[in-house]
Design a protein around this motif. Structure first.
Motif, PDB file in Angstrom:
ATOM      1  N   GLN A  22     -15.705   2.601  -9.278  1.00 29.77           N
ATOM      2  CA  GLN A  22     -15.725   1.599  -8.217  1.00 29.77           C
ATOM      3  C   GLN A  22     -14.706   0.503  -8.487  1.00 29.77           C
ATOM      4  O   GLN A  22     -14.001   0.062  -7.572  1.00 29.77           O
ATOM      5  N   ARG A  23     -14.627   0.071  -9.724  1.00 28.40           N
ATOM      6  CA  ARG A  23     -13.650  -0.959 -10.078  1.00 28.40           C
ATOM      7  C   ARG A  23     -12.224  -0.452  -9.863  1.00 28.40           C
ATOM      8  O   ARG A  23     -11.362  -1.184  -9.376  1.00 28.40           O
ATOM      9  N   ALA A  24     -11.968   0.825 -10.216  1.00 22.24           N
ATOM     10  CA  ALA A  24     -10.640   1.406  -9.999  1.00 22.24           C
ATOM     11  C   ALA A  24     -10.328   1.471  -8.504  1.00 22.24           C
ATOM     12  O   ALA A  24      -9.194   1.213  -8.087  1.00 22.24           O
ATOM     13  N   PHE A  25     -11.333   1.816  -7.698  1.00 22.93           N
ATOM     14  CA  PHE A  25     -11.147   1.853  -6.249  1.00 22.93           C
ATOM     15  C   PHE A  25     -10.743   0.473  -5.725  1.00 22.93           C
ATOM     16  O   PHE A  25      -9.803   0.350  -4.939  1.00 22.93           O
ATOM     17  N   PHE A  26     -11.457  -0.565  -6.155  1.00 21.61           N
ATOM     18  CA  PHE A  26     -11.138  -1.908  -5.688  1.00 21.61           C
ATOM     19  C   PHE A  26      -9.762  -2.358  -6.170  1.00 21.61           C
ATOM     20  O   PHE A  26      -9.044  -3.050  -5.442  1.00 21.61           O
ATOM     21  N   ALA A  27      -9.367  -1.950  -7.363  1.00 18.14           N
ATOM     22  CA  ALA A  27      -8.028  -2.274  -7.851  1.00 18.14           C
ATOM     23  C   ALA A  27      -6.968  -1.587  -6.985  1.00 18.14           C
ATOM     24  O   ALA A  27      -5.950  -2.192  -6.638  1.00 18.14           O
ATOM     25  N   ALA A  28      -7.220  -0.326  -6.626  1.00 15.78           N
ATOM     26  CA  ALA A  28      -6.275   0.404  -5.770  1.00 15.78           C
ATOM     27  C   ALA A  28      -6.185  -0.240  -4.389  1.00 15.78           C
ATOM     28  O   ALA A  28      -5.091  -0.351  -3.816  1.00 15.78           O
ATOM     29  N   GLU A  29      -7.316  -0.658  -3.853  1.00 16.06           N
ATOM     30  CA  GLU A  29      -7.317  -1.349  -2.566  1.00 16.06           C
ATOM     31  C   GLU A  29      -6.515  -2.648  -2.651  1.00 16.06           C
ATOM     32  O   GLU A  29      -5.743  -2.967  -1.748  1.00 16.06           O
ATOM     33  N   ALA A  30      -6.698  -3.382  -3.733  1.00 20.75           N
ATOM     34  CA  ALA A  30      -5.963  -4.633  -3.914  1.00 20.75           C
ATOM     35  C   ALA A  30      -4.462  -4.372  -3.953  1.00 20.75           C
ATOM     36  O   ALA A  30      -3.685  -5.082  -3.312  1.00 20.75           O
ATOM     37  N   VAL A  31      -4.058  -3.347  -4.698  1.00 22.31           N
ATOM     38  CA  VAL A  31      -2.633  -3.002  -4.776  1.00 22.31           C
ATOM     39  C   VAL A  31      -2.093  -2.717  -3.378  1.00 22.31           C
ATOM     40  O   VAL A  31      -1.061  -3.262  -2.971  1.00 22.31           O
ATOM     41  N   HIS A  32      -2.796  -1.881  -2.652  1.00 22.93           N
ATOM     42  CA  HIS A  32      -2.336  -1.505  -1.308  1.00 22.93           C
ATOM     43  C   HIS A  32      -2.184  -2.730  -0.402  1.00 22.93           C
ATOM     44  O   HIS A  32      -1.151  -2.907   0.244  1.00 22.93           O
ATOM     45  N   TRP A  33      -3.210  -3.560  -0.367  1.00 21.46           N
ATOM     46  CA  TRP A  33      -3.187  -4.686   0.572  1.00 21.46           C
ATOM     47  C   TRP A  33      -2.291  -5.825   0.120  1.00 21.46           C
ATOM     48  O   TRP A  33      -1.740  -6.540   0.962  1.00 21.46           O
ATOM     49  N   PHE A  34      -2.094  -5.991  -1.188  1.00 21.30           N
ATOM     50  CA  PHE A  34      -1.105  -6.973  -1.628  1.00 21.30           C
ATOM     51  C   PHE A  34       0.289  -6.503  -1.236  1.00 21.30           C
ATOM     52  O   PHE A  34       1.136  -7.312  -0.832  1.00 21.30           O
ATOM     53  N   GLU A  35       0.554  -5.208  -1.350  1.00 17.09           N
ATOM     54  CA  GLU A  35       1.847  -4.680  -0.910  1.00 17.09           C
ATOM     55  C   GLU A  35       2.051  -4.920   0.585  1.00 17.09           C
ATOM     56  O   GLU A  35       3.153  -5.273   1.018  1.00 17.09           O
ATOM     57  N   GLU A  36       0.985  -4.730   1.361  1.00 11.63           N
ATOM     58  CA  GLU A  36       1.071  -4.990   2.804  1.00 11.63           C
ATOM     59  C   GLU A  36       1.389  -6.466   3.071  1.00 11.63           C
ATOM     60  O   GLU A  36       2.212  -6.779   3.926  1.00 11.63           O
ATOM     61  N   ARG A  37       0.716  -7.368   2.361  1.00  8.99           N
ATOM     62  CA  ARG A  37       0.969  -8.796   2.553  1.00  8.99           C
ATOM     63  C   ARG A  37       2.409  -9.145   2.202  1.00  8.99           C
ATOM     64  O   ARG A  37       3.055  -9.939   2.902  1.00  8.99           O
ATOM     65  N   ILE A  38       2.919  -8.564   1.132  1.00  9.84           N
ATOM     66  CA  ILE A  38       4.305  -8.820   0.735  1.00  9.84           C
ATOM     67  C   ILE A  38       5.263  -8.305   1.808  1.00  9.84           C
ATOM     68  O   ILE A  38       6.242  -8.969   2.143  1.00  9.84           O
ATOM     69  N   GLN A  39       4.958  -7.136   2.361  1.00 12.94           N
ATOM     70  CA  GLN A  39       5.792  -6.574   3.446  1.00 12.94           C
ATOM     71  C   GLN A  39       5.812  -7.500   4.662  1.00 12.94           C
ATOM     72  O   GLN A  39       6.799  -7.577   5.377  1.00 12.94           O
ATOM     73  N   MET A  40       4.698  -8.210   4.882  1.00 11.50           N
ATOM     74  CA  MET A  40       4.607  -9.126   6.026  1.00 11.50           C
ATOM     75  C   MET A  40       5.257 -10.482   5.735  1.00 11.50           C
ATOM     76  O   MET A  40       5.239 -11.366   6.571  1.00 11.50           O
ATOM     77  N   GLY A  41       5.794 -10.650   4.515  1.00 10.75           N
ATOM     78  CA  GLY A  41       6.520 -11.862   4.205  1.00 10.75           C
ATOM     79  C   GLY A  41       5.817 -12.832   3.273  1.00 10.75           C
ATOM     80  O   GLY A  41       6.305 -13.942   3.065  1.00 10.75           O
TER      81      GLY A  41
END
Length: 64
Positions: A22-41
């Motif tokens: 579960q912790r690994a899943f949440f870490a993967a989700e964080a990676v994905h969504w931080f990348e999305e935020r960076i893409q948005m500026g």
């Protein structure tokens, strides 16, 4: 969007309450969504993304 911050906190501080998977899943989700935020500026998420990636790499071998 606070979701990646919440995911990173769950991954980081969920030991004893969540499984390693579960912790690994949440870490993967964080990676994905931080990348999305960076893409948005978002220029402030670089360090959080790096933390999430390190945590994911640390947790993943225990799951596999």
């Amino acid at each position: 969007m606070n979701y990646p911050n919440v995911c990173l906190r769950l991954a980081r501080y969920g030991a004893g309450r969540l499984t390693v998977g579960q912790r690994a899943f949440f870490a993967a989700e964080a990676v994905h969504w931080f990348e999305e935020r960076i893409q948005m500026g978002d220029v402030y998420s670089d360090e959080s993304l790096a933390q999430a990636k390190r945590l994911y790499e640390e947790l993943t071998p225990a799951v596999l």
